[in-house]
Design an enzyme around this catalytic site. Structure first.
Site: not given
Length: 279
Positions: A78, A123, A80-81, A252, A86, A170
């Site tokens: 998900h 790429y 938020d994890h 959380h 990236e 989960h």
């Protein structure tokens, strides 16, 4: 457990004690807190558990930068994890020139790359002239399987930090066929700190691990402040045995957290971001 608010810049080393630093404690959609991402610090070693969309910004607010993170472990896919991976990958490749180490098995590596990371990272320049791959951005360390029953349990080391990984439930409609369910894990640190990761209410998981590892001192548990959905709710967690609640930190959680008094219900309380918890 000693609780110490951050003063100055975030430090990724200490005198050898085991510490947790909550980069954030909020739910995926919290506006008051950062997302629940967690740093484990011990001596000269550290491990970031999850890297959400605003993790890099949170680290900057604490006087650190994402390129200082050398080791990362992801519990599930998900945003938020994983939403900050990236940036971590690109900053490592094009700014610091150093690949972070990711603790990940081959199965989840394929899922994470093929379904989440490859679209933005395939790429680019390549010495071989072909598409870039996971290994161009991260160094993989594979956990070793310890057991498959009652659910998969793995182990690895982040330098001198022992890490055991266990599968969690989960998403809805999941049973024991772990190969065909949404991948999500929790983390046991040095057989002392149990971090559930995102999970539905799963008392069998807590019973299994606390009986298998009686050295567990603290449980960091996912906590949704409304009933229903795919996270353990506060009302469900109140049904845990008193001895379990007494060593449980809740994380959380949503922005209506002030409406709850976890200490009065037998918990340690809500985890606080920007704070060292030292054991």
């Amino acid at each position: 457990m000693r609780v110490t608010p951050l003063t100055g810049s975030l430090q990724l080393t200490n005198n050898g004690e085991l510490s947790l630093f909550f980069v954030g404690v909020g739910s995926a959609f919290s506006r008051e807190h950062y997302q629940t991402n967690l740093l484990v610090i011990k001596g000269n070693d550290h491990l970031l558990i999850d890297c959400g969309t605003i993790c890099s910004h949170a680290l900057w607010q604490y006087g650190s930068v994402i390129t200082q993170i050398q080791n990362v472990l992801i519990t599930h896919s998900h945003a938020d994890h994983i939403g900050g991976l990236e940036e971590m990958a690109f900053m490592g490749r094009y700014v610091s020139g150093k690949k972070p180490v990711m603790y990940i098995d081959d199965n989840y590596k394929t899922i994470l790359w093929d379904f989440s990371l490859s679209g933005g990272q395939t790429y680019g320049e390549s010495l071989t002239g072909g598409p870039l791959e996971f290994e161009d951005y991260f160094t993989q360390v594979k956990p070793q399987i310890l057991a498959m029953e009652p659910r998969p349990l793995y182990e690895t080391w982040c330098e001198n930090i022992n890490i055991k990984l266990f599968r969690t439930k989960h998403m809805e409609n999941e049973f024991e066929d772990w190969d065909n369910t949404f991948y999500s894990i929790g983390v046991l640190i040095d057989e002392r700190i149990l971090v559930t990761g995102d999970t539905r209410f799963d008392p069998e998981l807590i019973s299994w691990l606390t009986e298998k590892y009686p050295t567990i001192e603290c449980i960091v548990h996912d906590c949704q402040l409304s009933d229903g959905g795919v996270h353990a709710s506060y009302n469900e967690l109140k049904n845990l045995p008193a001895d379990i609640r007494s060593k449980t930190l809740l994380c959380h959680y949503g922005d209506n957290w002030r409406d709850y008094k976890p200490e009065a219900d037998g918990f340690i309380g809500f985890a606080r971001q920007g704070v060292y918890y030292t054991f």
